[in-house]
Scaffold this active site. Structure first.
Site, PDB file in Angstrom:
ATOM      1  N   LYS A  13       0.838  -1.212   0.000  1.00  0.00           N
ATOM      2  CA  LYS A  13       0.000   0.000   0.000  1.00  0.00           C
ATOM      3  C   LYS A  13       0.871   1.260   0.000  1.00  0.00           C
ATOM      4  O   LYS A  13       0.700   2.144  -0.831  1.00  0.00           O
ATOM      5  CB  LYS A  13      -0.918   0.031   1.239  1.00  0.00           C
ATOM      6  CG  LYS A  13      -1.791  -1.193   1.411  1.00  0.00           C
ATOM      7  CD  LYS A  13      -2.621  -1.131   2.692  1.00  0.00           C
ATOM      8  CE  LYS A  13      -1.819  -1.115   3.979  1.00  0.00           C
ATOM      9  NZ  LYS A  13      -1.185  -2.401   4.329  1.00  0.00           N
ATOM     10  N   ARG A 127      12.286  -6.116   5.160  1.00  0.00           N
ATOM     11  CA  ARG A 127      12.264  -4.688   5.512  1.00  0.00           C
ATOM     12  C   ARG A 127      12.829  -4.476   6.913  1.00  0.00           C
ATOM     13  O   ARG A 127      13.610  -3.566   7.132  1.00  0.00           O
ATOM     14  CB  ARG A 127      10.837  -4.145   5.427  1.00  0.00           C
ATOM     15  CG  ARG A 127      10.773  -2.672   5.815  1.00  0.00           C
ATOM     16  CD  ARG A 127       9.397  -2.090   5.564  1.00  0.00           C
ATOM     17  NE  ARG A 127       8.403  -2.654   6.470  1.00  0.00           N
ATOM     18  CZ  ARG A 127       7.132  -2.292   6.489  1.00  0.00           C
ATOM     19  NH1 ARG A 127       6.700  -1.394   5.623  1.00  0.00           N
ATOM     20  NH2 ARG A 127       6.282  -2.833   7.337  1.00  0.00           N
ATOM     21  N   ARG A 129      11.416  -3.447   9.909  1.00  0.00           N
ATOM     22  CA  ARG A 129      11.008  -2.368  10.810  1.00  0.00           C
ATOM     23  C   ARG A 129      10.807  -2.960  12.205  1.00  0.00           C
ATOM     24  O   ARG A 129      10.759  -4.187  12.350  1.00  0.00           O
ATOM     25  CB  ARG A 129       9.686  -1.796  10.263  1.00  0.00           C
ATOM     26  CG  ARG A 129       9.384  -0.384  10.644  1.00  0.00           C
ATOM     27  CD  ARG A 129       8.206   0.145   9.853  1.00  0.00           C
ATOM     28  NE  ARG A 129       6.957  -0.546  10.140  1.00  0.00           N
ATOM     29  CZ  ARG A 129       5.842  -0.433   9.426  1.00  0.00           C
ATOM     30  NH1 ARG A 129       5.813   0.359   8.376  1.00  0.00           N
ATOM     31  NH2 ARG A 129       4.752  -1.099   9.751  1.00  0.00           N
ATOM     32  N   ARG A 140      -0.284  -9.574  12.971  1.00  0.00           N
ATOM     33  CA  ARG A 140      -0.868  -8.553  12.092  1.00  0.00           C
ATOM     34  C   ARG A 140      -1.717  -9.215  11.006  1.00  0.00           C
ATOM     35  O   ARG A 140      -2.767  -8.680  10.611  1.00  0.00           O
ATOM     36  CB  ARG A 140       0.236  -7.681  11.485  1.00  0.00           C
ATOM     37  CG  ARG A 140       0.789  -6.661  12.482  1.00  0.00           C
ATOM     38  CD  ARG A 140       2.209  -6.230  12.182  1.00  0.00           C
ATOM     39  NE  ARG A 140       2.366  -5.475  10.961  1.00  0.00           N
ATOM     40  CZ  ARG A 140       3.549  -5.262  10.372  1.00  0.00           C
ATOM     41  NH1 ARG A 140       4.658  -5.742  10.900  1.00  0.00           N
ATOM     42  NH2 ARG A 140       3.614  -4.563   9.262  1.00  0.00           N
TER      43      ARG A 140
END
Ligand code: B4P
Length: 183
Positions: A13, A127, A129, A140
């Site tokens: 997104k 990634r 994070r 999630r």
């Protein structure tokens, strides 16, 4: 252009919204970015949000809805917006509809980026994070299935939903999104 980019965590997104902003001149409004900025600034809102974000849970609806209401009041949204990561629950979607109806500027299209769960886990682990560890990612994904998936039906019933294949090359995905935008 008033659109929602919808999809599971890691579906692309944020990545795809940035590419649209360059050409369409409307702001990307990412609740994830707004919340991370509030956490970094140590605001009261940030303190409320942090524990939910660390656990991969949704931040409370009233917190996120208030944040979006303030953001949509800003003048740069006059020509439209790309919502990225909002709404994520039925209560958020209903609140958004109410806000935009009052302004006479309803959402035109909801683009659902469809990506396999195993691909999502790989992308997010790469990634790295703070909330991109395997346990939090799985949580999630569960939260997405339980609390966010119902929005697919909600927007399908409104005739606004467009499913887009979110797998593969980023430019090819961007082209598919553009083909699904309102004219
Ligand atoms: P977000 O910041 O929205 O995080 P996200 O769902 O993981 O999406 P993000 O935009 O970061 O990732 P993207 O799909 O672009 O939310 C974080 C947390 O904030 C939530 O867990 C929640 O706690 C809270 N929150 C946010 N909004 C909320 C709301 N409305 N209500 C309540 N709580 C809320 O892509 C991720 C990665 O994939 C990138 O590294 C990218 O490089 C890679 N990628 C993208 N496209 C690819 C492709 N085609 N191929 C390979 N890699 C790709």
């Amino acid at each position: 252009m008033r659109i929602v980019l919808f999809g599971a965590p890691g579906s692309g997104k944020g990545t795809q919204a940035e590419k649209l902003v360059e050409d369409f001149g409307v702001p990307q409004i990412s609740t994830g970015d707004l919340l991370r900025a509030a956490v970094a600034d140590g605001t009261e809102l940030g303190r409320k949000a942090k524990s939910a974000m660390d656990a991969g849970e949704l931040v409370a609806d009233e917190v996120v809805i208030g944040m979006i209401r303030d953001r949509l009041d800003e003048p740069d949204t006059a020509n439209g917006f790309i919502l990225d990561g909002f709404p994520r629950s039925l209560a958020q979607a209903e609140a958004l509809d109410t806000m935009l109806e009052k302004l006479g500027r309803p959402v035109q299209r909801v683009i659902h980026l469809e990506v396999d769960n195993e691909e999502i886990v790989q992308r997010l682990l790469e990634r790295g994070r703070a909330d991109d560890n395997e346990d939090t990612i799985r949580n999630r994904l569960d939260v997405f299935d339980n609390q966010t998936q119902p929005l697919i039906e909600y927007y399908r019933n409104q005739g606004k939903l467009e499913a887009v294949d979110g797998m593969g090359d980023m430019d090819a995905i961007q082209a598919r999104i553009r083909a699904a935008l309102p004219s």
